[in-house]
Design a protein around this motif. Structure first.
Motif, PDB file in Angstrom:
ATOM      1  N   LEU A  11      -2.476 -11.931   2.314  1.00 26.13           N
ATOM      2  CA  LEU A  11      -1.929 -11.544   1.015  1.00 26.13           C
ATOM      3  C   LEU A  11      -2.959 -10.704   0.286  1.00 26.13           C
ATOM      4  O   LEU A  11      -4.128 -11.100   0.167  1.00 26.13           O
ATOM      5  N   VAL A  12      -2.538  -9.554  -0.205  1.00 26.06           N
ATOM      6  CA  VAL A  12      -3.453  -8.657  -0.905  1.00 26.06           C
ATOM      7  C   VAL A  12      -2.712  -8.000  -2.058  1.00 26.06           C
ATOM      8  O   VAL A  12      -1.492  -7.828  -1.994  1.00 26.06           O
ATOM      9  N   GLN A  13      -3.441  -7.651  -3.096  1.00 25.08           N
ATOM     10  CA  GLN A  13      -2.827  -6.956  -4.227  1.00 25.08           C
ATOM     11  C   GLN A  13      -2.636  -5.482  -3.887  1.00 25.08           C
ATOM     12  O   GLN A  13      -3.354  -4.917  -3.057  1.00 25.08           O
ATOM     13  N   ALA A  14      -1.680  -4.886  -4.557  1.00 23.34           N
ATOM     14  CA  ALA A  14      -1.453  -3.450  -4.382  1.00 23.34           C
ATOM     15  C   ALA A  14      -2.754  -2.693  -4.657  1.00 23.34           C
ATOM     16  O   ALA A  14      -3.480  -3.015  -5.603  1.00 23.34           O
ATOM     17  N   LYS A  87       0.591  -0.818  -0.526  1.00 24.55           N
ATOM     18  CA  LYS A  87       1.685  -0.817  -1.488  1.00 24.55           C
ATOM     19  C   LYS A  87       2.626  -1.989  -1.185  1.00 24.55           C
ATOM     20  O   LYS A  87       2.685  -2.457  -0.040  1.00 24.55           O
ATOM     21  N   PRO A  88       3.366  -2.458  -2.173  1.00 22.52           N
ATOM     22  CA  PRO A  88       4.310  -3.553  -1.922  1.00 22.52           C
ATOM     23  C   PRO A  88       5.274  -3.240  -0.780  1.00 22.52           C
ATOM     24  O   PRO A  88       5.665  -4.152  -0.033  1.00 22.52           O
ATOM     25  N   THR A 122       1.467 -10.392  12.887  1.00 23.32           N
ATOM     26  CA  THR A 122       0.662 -10.939  11.807  1.00 23.32           C
ATOM     27  C   THR A 122       1.265 -10.472  10.493  1.00 23.32           C
ATOM     28  O   THR A 122       1.621  -9.301  10.345  1.00 23.32           O
ATOM     29  N   GLN A 123       1.400 -11.393   9.548  1.00 23.38           N
ATOM     30  CA  GLN A 123       2.093 -11.094   8.287  1.00 23.38           C
ATOM     31  C   GLN A 123       1.168 -10.407   7.301  1.00 23.38           C
ATOM     32  O   GLN A 123       0.051 -10.873   7.055  1.00 23.38           O
ATOM     33  N   VAL A 124       1.668  -9.338   6.725  1.00 18.81           N
ATOM     34  CA  VAL A 124       0.974  -8.644   5.638  1.00 18.81           C
ATOM     35  C   VAL A 124       1.880  -8.686   4.414  1.00 18.81           C
ATOM     36  O   VAL A 124       3.041  -8.262   4.474  1.00 18.81           O
TER      37      VAL A 124
END
Length: 128
Positions: A11-14, A87-88, A122-124
């Motif tokens: 999980l990462v921020q935009a 980006k989302p 792998t989930q991003v």
């Protein structure tokens, strides 16, 4: 048998970055190249990037050009996908794939049928 194992998702921020890895193990294959695909919820599989083994040529889908970079480490039998300025809309399950052949037989590197081995993904997730 050939196994491909992806890692590095999360999980990462935009605007942030992640580096995905795909480690290959098992028997030696005649590798035309390797690629990354992704699949967002409710959507089909989408080509992201590919790397041709013979000369290191790289290919990208338009939406990731300038932000993503595919590379390899021969000594580690690993392919990477460096993802910057996320980006989302990059949120998806990312898969690596390997083409066990020496030519494309007329297929484009963006074609799933070209690839013989696939990882589990792998989930991003990119939050806005």
């Amino acid at each position: 048998q050939v196994q491909l194992v992806e890692s590095g998702g999360g999980l990462v921020q935009a605007g942030g970055s992640l580096r995905l890895s795909c480690a290959a193990s098992g028997r030696t294959i005649s590798t035309y190249g390797m690629a990354w695909f992704r699949q967002a919820p409710g959507k089909g599989q989408e080509f992201v990037a590919a790397l041709r083994w013979s000369d290191g040529s790289t290919y990208y889908t338009d939406s990731v050009k300038g932000r993503f970079t595919i590379s390899r480490d021969n000594a580690k039998n690993t392919v990477y996908l460096q993802m910057n300025t996320l980006k989302p809309e990059d949120t998806a399950l990312y898969y690596c794939a390997a083409a066990d052949r020496t030519t494309t037989q007329g297929m484009g590197v963006w074609t799933t049928a070209l690839y013989d081995y696939w990882g589990q993904g792998t989930q991003v997730t990119v939050s806005s």
